[in-house]
Design a protein around this motif. Structure first.
Motif, short mmCIF file in Angstrom:
data_model
loop_
_atom_site.label_atom_id
_atom_site.label_comp_id
_atom_site.label_asym_id
_atom_site.label_seq_id
_atom_site.Cartn_x
_atom_site.Cartn_y
_atom_site.Cartn_z
N LYS A 49 -8.95 9.48 -14.53
CA LYS A 49 -7.95 10.54 -14.51
C LYS A 49 -6.96 10.31 -15.65
CE LYS A 49 -9.14 12.11 -10.37
NZ LYS A 49 -9.50 13.41 -9.98
N GLY A 50 -7.15 10.95 -16.76
CA GLY A 50 -6.24 10.80 -17.88
C GLY A 50 -6.12 9.35 -18.28
N PRO A 51 -4.89 8.82 -18.33
CA PRO A 51 -4.71 7.43 -18.73
C PRO A 51 -5.04 6.43 -17.62
CG PRO A 51 -2.60 8.42 -18.27
CD PRO A 51 -3.62 9.53 -18.17
N TYR A 52 -5.31 6.92 -16.42
CA TYR A 52 -5.57 6.05 -15.29
C TYR A 52 -7.07 5.90 -15.10
CZ TYR A 52 -0.83 7.55 -14.56
OH TYR A 52 0.48 7.86 -14.74
N ALA A 84 -7.52 6.74 -5.15
CA ALA A 84 -6.71 6.67 -6.37
C ALA A 84 -5.50 5.75 -6.23
CB ALA A 84 -6.25 8.08 -6.76
N TRP A 85 -4.96 5.57 -5.03
CA TRP A 85 -3.78 4.72 -4.88
C TRP A 85 -4.06 3.29 -5.30
CZ3 TRP A 85 -4.03 0.51 -1.78
CH2 TRP A 85 -4.95 0.52 -0.75
N MET A 86 -5.32 2.88 -5.28
CA MET A 86 -5.65 1.50 -5.65
C MET A 86 -5.42 1.24 -7.14
SD MET A 86 -8.81 0.47 -3.24
CE MET A 86 -8.55 -1.25 -3.63
N LEU A 87 -5.33 2.31 -7.94
CA LEU A 87 -5.00 2.14 -9.36
C LEU A 87 -3.62 1.51 -9.54
CD1 LEU A 87 -6.13 5.63 -10.65
CD2 LEU A 87 -7.25 3.47 -11.12
N LYS A 118 0.83 -1.21 0.00
CA LYS A 118 0.00 0.00 0.00
C LYS A 118 0.87 1.26 0.00
CE LYS A 118 -3.60 2.34 2.64
NZ LYS A 118 -4.49 2.26 3.81
N ARG A 119 1.94 1.27 0.79
CA ARG A 119 2.85 2.44 0.80
C ARG A 119 3.49 2.66 -0.56
NH1 ARG A 119 4.39 0.42 5.90
NH2 ARG A 119 6.32 -0.42 5.04
N ILE A 120 3.89 1.56 -1.21
CA ILE A 120 4.48 1.67 -2.54
C ILE A 120 3.45 2.18 -3.54
CG2 ILE A 120 5.52 0.37 -4.45
CD1 ILE A 120 6.72 -1.51 -2.25
N ALA A 121 2.22 1.65 -3.47
CA ALA A 121 1.15 2.09 -4.38
C ALA A 121 0.84 3.57 -4.18
CB ALA A 121 -0.10 1.24 -4.17
N ARG A 122 0.81 4.03 -2.94
CA ARG A 122 0.56 5.44 -2.66
C ARG A 122 1.68 6.32 -3.23
NH1 ARG A 122 -3.33 6.87 0.86
NH2 ARG A 122 -2.13 8.67 1.57
N ALA A 123 2.93 5.85 -3.11
CA ALA A 123 4.06 6.60 -3.66
C ALA A 123 3.98 6.66 -5.19
CB ALA A 123 5.37 5.97 -3.23
N MET A 124 3.60 5.56 -5.81
CA MET A 124 3.43 5.55 -7.27
C MET A 124 2.32 6.51 -7.70
SD MET A 124 3.70 1.55 -8.24
CE MET A 124 5.27 0.74 -8.48
N CYS A 125 1.27 6.57 -6.92
CA CYS A 125 0.15 7.46 -7.21
C CYS A 125 0.61 8.92 -7.12
CB CYS A 125 -0.97 7.19 -6.22
SG CYS A 125 -2.51 8.05 -6.58
N ARG A 126 1.36 9.26 -6.08
CA ARG A 126 1.88 10.62 -5.95
C ARG A 126 2.84 10.95 -7.09
NH1 ARG A 126 1.88 9.00 -0.59
NH2 ARG A 126 4.11 8.54 -0.65
N ALA A 127 3.66 9.97 -7.51
CA ALA A 127 4.58 10.19 -8.62
C ALA A 127 3.83 10.47 -9.92
CB ALA A 127 5.49 8.98 -8.79
N ALA A 128 2.61 9.95 -10.04
CA ALA A 128 1.78 10.21 -11.22
C ALA A 128 0.99 11.51 -11.06
CB ALA A 128 0.83 9.04 -11.46
N ARG A 129 1.30 12.25 -10.01
CA ARG A 129 0.65 13.54 -9.71
C ARG A 129 -0.85 13.40 -9.43
NH1 ARG A 129 3.69 18.43 -12.41
NH2 ARG A 129 5.78 17.60 -12.26
N LEU A 130 -1.18 12.31 -8.76
CA LEU A 130 -2.56 12.10 -8.31
C LEU A 130 -2.56 12.10 -6.79
CD1 LEU A 130 -3.61 9.14 -10.64
CD2 LEU A 130 -4.25 11.54 -10.88
N ASP A 131 -3.61 12.63 -6.21
CA ASP A 131 -3.77 12.58 -4.76
C ASP A 131 -4.22 11.17 -4.40
OD1 ASP A 131 -4.55 12.73 -2.12
OD2 ASP A 131 -5.57 14.65 -2.35
N PRO A 132 -3.43 10.43 -3.62
CA PRO A 132 -3.77 9.04 -3.33
C PRO A 132 -5.08 8.86 -2.56
CG PRO A 132 -1.70 9.66 -2.25
CD PRO A 132 -2.16 10.83 -3.03
#
Length: 68
Positions: free
Chosen positions: A28-31, A46-49, A7-21
């Protein structure tokens, strides 16, 4: 790998994609959220994406993921 770490990794990936987790995923765009995960009412955060990608990252890079 434990679920909290993924979950922490997924949240970090979400933030890296400029989405609020914590905001709803929606489209959201391609997501896009194409399915609802068990245990979550719609809308899902959004982090669940990024859950599957985070789990794959943790499996491939276990020695790094253990420190995250």
């Amino acid at each position: 790998m434990d679920e909290e770490r993924i979950k922490r990794i997924a949240r970090a990936m979400c933030r890296a994609a400029r989405l609020d987790p914590d905001k709803p995923a929606g489209n959201k765009g391609p997501y896009t959220m194409s399915m609802h995960e068990p245990g979550y009412e719609s809308p899902q955060p959004a982090w669940m994406l990024f859950w599957k990608e985070a789990a794959q990252f943790a499996a491939r890079h276990g020695e790094v993921a253990v420190r995250l």
